[in-house]
Motif scaffolding. Structure first.
Motif, PDB file in Angstrom:
ATOM      1  N   PHE A  82     -11.106  -5.740  -0.580  1.00 48.88           N
ATOM      2  CA  PHE A  82     -12.140  -4.818  -0.112  1.00 48.88           C
ATOM      3  C   PHE A  82     -13.421  -5.477  -0.188  1.00 48.88           C
ATOM      4  O   PHE A  82     -14.249  -5.283   0.609  1.00 48.88           O
ATOM      5  CB  PHE A  82     -12.262  -3.514  -1.203  1.00 48.88           C
ATOM      6  N   ALA A 108      -2.404   6.115   3.310  1.00 45.25           N
ATOM      7  CA  ALA A 108      -3.549   5.266   4.004  1.00 45.25           C
ATOM      8  C   ALA A 108      -3.107   4.271   4.845  1.00 45.25           C
ATOM      9  O   ALA A 108      -3.862   4.117   6.023  1.00 45.25           O
ATOM     10  CB  ALA A 108      -4.492   4.790   2.696  1.00 45.25           C
ATOM     11  N   TRP A 168      -8.062   6.303   0.814  1.00 49.14           N
ATOM     12  CA  TRP A 168      -8.445   4.971  -0.164  1.00 49.14           C
ATOM     13  C   TRP A 168      -9.190   5.629  -1.296  1.00 49.14           C
ATOM     14  O   TRP A 168      -8.858   5.106  -2.324  1.00 49.14           O
ATOM     15  CB  TRP A 168      -9.357   4.136   0.639  1.00 49.14           C
ATOM     16  N   TYR A 214      -6.456   7.176  -3.343  1.00 51.40           N
ATOM     17  CA  TYR A 214      -5.704   6.132  -3.769  1.00 51.40           C
ATOM     18  C   TYR A 214      -6.201   5.465  -5.173  1.00 51.40           C
ATOM     19  O   TYR A 214      -5.489   5.246  -6.255  1.00 51.40           O
ATOM     20  CB  TYR A 214      -4.987   5.129  -2.803  1.00 51.40           C
ATOM     21  N   PHE A 215      -7.273   5.058  -4.972  1.00 51.86           N
ATOM     22  CA  PHE A 215      -8.023   4.372  -6.161  1.00 51.86           C
ATOM     23  C   PHE A 215      -8.356   5.147  -7.317  1.00 51.86           C
ATOM     24  O   PHE A 215      -8.274   4.778  -8.374  1.00 51.86           O
ATOM     25  CB  PHE A 215      -9.385   3.390  -5.567  1.00 51.86           C
ATOM     26  N   ALA A 248     -11.275   6.808   4.710  1.00 47.23           N
ATOM     27  CA  ALA A 248     -11.945   6.399   3.262  1.00 47.23           C
ATOM     28  C   ALA A 248     -11.363   7.440   2.393  1.00 47.23           C
ATOM     29  O   ALA A 248     -11.229   7.055   1.188  1.00 47.23           O
ATOM     30  CB  ALA A 248     -13.381   6.626   3.545  1.00 47.23           C
ATOM     31  N   TRP A 306      -6.531  -5.871  -5.010  1.00 47.29           N
ATOM     32  CA  TRP A 306      -7.441  -5.083  -4.024  1.00 47.29           C
ATOM     33  C   TRP A 306      -9.105  -5.122  -4.111  1.00 47.29           C
ATOM     34  O   TRP A 306      -9.543  -4.946  -3.242  1.00 47.29           O
ATOM     35  CB  TRP A 306      -7.177  -3.352  -4.580  1.00 47.29           C
ATOM     36  N   TRP A 363      -0.357   7.548  -2.059  1.00 50.92           N
ATOM     37  CA  TRP A 363      -1.521   7.677  -1.381  1.00 50.92           C
ATOM     38  C   TRP A 363      -1.889   6.379  -0.651  1.00 50.92           C
ATOM     39  O   TRP A 363      -2.400   6.383   0.395  1.00 50.92           O
ATOM     40  CB  TRP A 363      -2.686   7.975  -2.400  1.00 50.92           C
ATOM     41  N   LEU A 364      -1.341   5.401  -1.188  1.00 53.76           N
ATOM     42  CA  LEU A 364      -1.261   4.090  -0.515  1.00 53.76           C
ATOM     43  C   LEU A 364      -0.542   3.927   0.556  1.00 53.76           C
ATOM     44  O   LEU A 364      -1.227   3.189   1.987  1.00 53.76           O
ATOM     45  CB  LEU A 364      -1.154   2.665  -1.253  1.00 53.76           C
ATOM     46  N   THR A 382      -4.024   4.571   8.861  1.00 51.52           N
ATOM     47  CA  THR A 382      -4.635   3.535   9.556  1.00 51.52           C
ATOM     48  C   THR A 382      -3.978   3.166  10.589  1.00 51.52           C
ATOM     49  O   THR A 382      -4.473   2.793  11.622  1.00 51.52           O
ATOM     50  CB  THR A 382      -4.827   2.411   8.287  1.00 51.52           C
ATOM     51  N   VAL A 421     -16.066   3.747  -4.384  1.00 53.16           N
ATOM     52  CA  VAL A 421     -15.378   3.135  -2.801  1.00 53.16           C
ATOM     53  C   VAL A 421     -16.095   4.120  -1.614  1.00 53.16           C
ATOM     54  O   VAL A 421     -16.338   3.115  -0.712  1.00 53.16           O
ATOM     55  CB  VAL A 421     -14.015   3.847  -3.076  1.00 53.16           C
ATOM     56  N   TYR A 468      -5.401  -1.788  11.285  1.00 51.26           N
ATOM     57  CA  TYR A 468      -4.468  -1.916  10.544  1.00 51.26           C
ATOM     58  C   TYR A 468      -3.863  -3.239  10.949  1.00 51.26           C
ATOM     59  O   TYR A 468      -3.531  -4.239   9.630  1.00 51.26           O
ATOM     60  CB  TYR A 468      -3.419  -1.009  11.198  1.00 51.26           C
TER      61      TYR A 468
END
Lengths: 327, 476
Positions: A134, A63, A15, A18-19, A12, A130, A59-60, A67, A261, A75
């Motif tokens: 999500f 992540a 992510w 990343y966001f 988490a 995205w 970061w993506l 995962t 998030v 994943y």
């Protein structure tokens, strides 16, 4: 805390990172042609994210890789289930990355204008997709007993997911506009500031609607409180923006993205992908996880290197802390 | 019969997914070797400038640095597809190997990709904002990042060639990591890493030399000193790396004979075991690839390459097939033999040719001689030859592993996503292929344009900022 829970929190966290980070550079990318009126302005807009966008995108990658390593079942189901949206995200990120890096390599206005279009499309599409992914993840997707996605693309286009897509996109635009207001000077800064206020208000309304609806689908007290926190942070950020305190405004929108998030992940826990067909077929932090050996190993690696990464990425932001002027 | 229909659809998905992996991976690898080597060469040039203060080193740094940036942009974006693809097209593979395979991937992301991406940004934009020494350190951090990335991803690939450090959990139907150290010191990665890195330096060295010879011949008198340096540096790198490729390749052949004897036999189209075994320069087989018709051979050489002894026994395809049937059950355990045979030969032949051309260039420019005008025709083939050698090597090693996805554990057909439709895979296959085709044109055009543009202006600091925060011409 269970190791699987630790890793749910860490995933988490990735992510969220990343966001928060790519969120503003998507926003900046979407706004390049909106706020940048001519070539020098657009160049200044792109330069604000120039040194950092690639690091943000990692970061993506991390992540995804984490995962894969910590929750292989998650994943596998996530990436094969959301096949076409992820394909769209990949195409967009490819176009965007190449356009950002290549736009300045030719001294040709038409070339740069074309690259700016690609940057806009390549930023808007991932934000929308995205959001879609999500929202569906939290809502639940048709998984069979072997955790295989058995739905169609059509099943992903439900009203809740579309609201999620709109929320994420508008929130990123507001987040990006505030970043631009923070990183530019003069008229460009003023316009970015004004746009941020307007978009921010829309984002706040959408976020309240979307996070509220999430509570209706899969909520608990903790995620509700955090969702409320996201709304408060966003409004506080907008207030700071109104007063020209763009640093604080950016802290506000960054916190709003992070808390929103967080709220989604809290609502999800302990599931990682709920099945809409039968709750027993859902993927959880336990049945999706790797072995204790692998999780321990990953914990050691993450504990050593994540702080280091944050340290040198933070240093980059410090090195390039000055505002970019149009020339 | 619905069952038959499902199987047919699954077959289609499998083939499409394999094509997509082949196309996107080979394409990605067009940018990987040149990126790995060019960043190190650029860092070397910048170090030379830092230590000597000579203007030509700075200008070469900026020139080759810009070409490096054009390439890494493509490497980065096409690399994204690689990571997503495991989950999208190969979800059962991901479920099977995630516990083991995920760890090196996670290490690559956390240790290598963050380093690369962050310090590239600092390097591009930091010319005037960072002290010289710190700025130089930034590009070396990128070099470190590319090396770490190469090591971890090769460790992951080597595990697929020779799975170690795991146990098979029959209940979960997956491989589980028991020893990360064994995975990171797999004997296959220990030989594959140097082989891949040396091969990458052949491409980068040849690229630097190829660009330089073009300038020396087509733009005589313009920056002759700088391009002469580049030409000789590039040629020396190709030759030294070529020697490294040969030595590490020899080591690799011996390890391969030990852990994947079928791949070695297929590389040689050696149908029956031989003791001593001769190396085939050229073998023509029947169309179905089961029998040889005509061949030219060097006696004893294969025995020596495979085992280190001139009298060593090398196992043939047919006896291996029989023993695998006993071990794994009925089925074909032969890779595509004409493909492995020819890619193996082309890898070696094409790679050695590029080293020979580098020797020629070095000789042609000895003791200050201006190169013959005809040598300009080497500018393009010189870097393309080792690049294709890289590609042939990968096609060989990946198709030589077939029918296994993870050798001895998971057949390729069992790894594909069961829920993904052939329509979805076809969409992404066509989409990526078209997109990659267009990008190849854009990238090549930009490369040629940048190469033709030559070295930047003669001021020692071409990107000197005139105002704080002004966007740099070097960057965006």
């Amino acid at each position: 805390m269970e190791l699987t829970t630790v890793w749910f929190v860490l995933i988490a966290g990735l992510w969220i990172g990343y966001f928060v980070l790519e969120g503003f550079d998507f926003g900046v990318g979407i706004l390049v042609r909106v706020l940048g009126r001519d070539e020098p302005e657009r160049r200044a807009v792109i330069t604000t994210i120039g040194p950092v966008w690639d690091g943000n995108e990692v970061w993506l990658i991390v992540a995804g890789a984490m995962t894969f390593a910590a929750f292989p079942e998650w994943y596998a189901t996530l990436f094969s289930g959301f096949y076409l949206p992820l394909f769209g995200i990949l195409v967009a990120l490819i176009l965007r990355g190449v356009a950002i890096e290549y736009r300045g390599k030719r001294d040709d206005l038409q070339w740069r204008s074309r690259m700016d279009w690609l940057i806009t499309i390549g930023s808007v599409l991932p934000a929308v997709l995205w959001g879609l992914v999500f929202a569906n993840l939290v809502r639940g997707v048709p998984l069979d007993a072997s955790h295989e996605f058995v739905g169609t693309v059509g099943s992903l286009l439900n009203p809740f997911a579309l609201l999620g897509a709109a929320t994420v996109t508008v929130l990123f635009v507001a987040h990006g506009a505030i970043f631009l207001a923070l990183k530019t000077t003069g008229d460009l800064r003023r316009r970015a500031n004004r746009l941020a206020s307007r978009c921010g208000l829309a984002a706040a309304l959408l976020a309240v609607g979307f996070l509220g609806w999430t509570q209706g689908i899969r909520g608990d007290a903790a995620s509700a409180v955090v969702a409320g926190g996201a709304a408060v942070a966003l409004l506080a950020g907008l207030l700071a923006n109104r007063r020209g305190r763009e640093g604080w405004a950016f802290v506000g929108t960054a916190a709003a993205v992070a808390l929103a998030v967080t709220s989604l992940f809290l609502a999800l826990f302990p599931l990682v992908t709920p099945s809409s067909l039968d709750p027993a077929w859902s993927l959880t932090t336990v049945n999706a996880a790797s072995t204790a050996y692998t999780l321990k190993l990953l914990t050691v690696i993450a504990a050593i290197f994540t702080p280091l990464v944050m340290l040198y990425q933070g240093w980059t932001y410090w090195v390039f802390r000055k505002r970019v002027t149009v020339s | 019969m619905p069952g038959k229909h499902v199987r047919k659809a699954l077959m289609d998905t499998l083939d499409l997914a394999r094509w997509q992996f082949a196309i996107t991976t080979v394409y990605h690898f067009f940018f990987v070797p040149v990126t790995i080597s060019l960043v190190a060469i650029t860092a070397g040039l910048q170090t030379a400038w830092y230590r000597t203060g000579k203007d030509k080193y700075l200008r070469l740094t900026k020139f080759y640095g810009k070409l490096f940036l054009i390439n890494i942009a493509m490497g980065v974006v096409t690399g994204l597809v690689q990571e997503f693809q495991f989950g999208m097209n190969w979800s059962d593979y991901s479920r099977f190997v995630g516990d083991v395979f995920g760890a090196p991937l996670a290490l690559e992301g956390l240790l290598a990709f963050f380093l690369e991406s962050t310090f590239i940004g600092l390097w591009i934009f930091g010319w005037d904002r960072l002290p010289k020494k710190v700025h130089l350190a930034c590009i070396w951090m990128v070099v470190l990042g590319t090396q770490l990335s190469a090591y971890f991803i090769l460790a992951a690939n080597s595990w697929m060639q020779n799975p170690v450090g795991f146990r098979y959990n029959a209940e979960r139907g997956r491989a589980e990591l028991t020893d990360i150290w064994a995975v990171l010191t797999n004997k296959v990665v220990l030989v594959t890493y140097p082989h891949t890195i040396f091969a990458a330096f052949m491409v980068g060295g040849a690229f630097v030399a190829g660009v330089a010879i073009w300038h020396l011949v087509r733009r005589p008198g313009v920056d002759t000193g700088a391009f002469r340096t580049a030409l000789r540096l590039g040629a020396v790198i190709v030759i030294a790396a070529g020697a490294g490729v040969a030595v590490s390749g020899d080591q690799q052949g011996k390890v391969m004979t030990e852990v994947q004897p079928m791949k070695m036999a297929a590389a040689e189209a050696l149908y029956e075991s031989e003791k001593p075994a001769s190396f085939s320069i050229l073998t023509v087989g029947t169309l179905d690839g089961s029998r040889e018709l005509y061949s030219v051979k060097v006696p004893y050489l294969l025995s020596f390459l495979a085992t280190g002894h001139f009298q060593g026994e090398v196992q043939g395809i047919n006896p291996l097939q029989q023993s695998y049937e006993k071990l794994y059950g009925p089925g074909s355990y032969k890779p595509n033999i004409p493909l492995t045979y020819w890619t193996f030969r082309l890898m070696i032949g094409v790679g050695m040719t590029s080293a020979a051309l580098a020797v020629l260039l070095l000789w042609a420019t000895r003791r200050g001689r201006a190169p013959n005008r005809l040598l300009v025709w080497l500018a393009l083939p010189l870097p393309l030859l080792p690049l294709f050698a890289n590609v042939f090597g990968w096609v060989f090693t990946e198709t030589g592993r077939q029918p296994w996805l993870v050798f001895g554990l998971l057949p390729t057909s069992a790894g594909v996503s069961p829920g993904t439709t052939s329509g979805e895979v076809l969409t992404s296959l066509i989409g990526f292929t078209l997109l990659y085709g267009v990008l190849a044109l854009v990238e090549t055009k930009l490369m040629f344009r940048t190469i033709r543009g030559g070295l930047a202006g003669t001021s020692p600091e071409p990107d000197e900022p005139d105002a704080a925060g002004k966007p740099l011409s070097f960057a965006y």
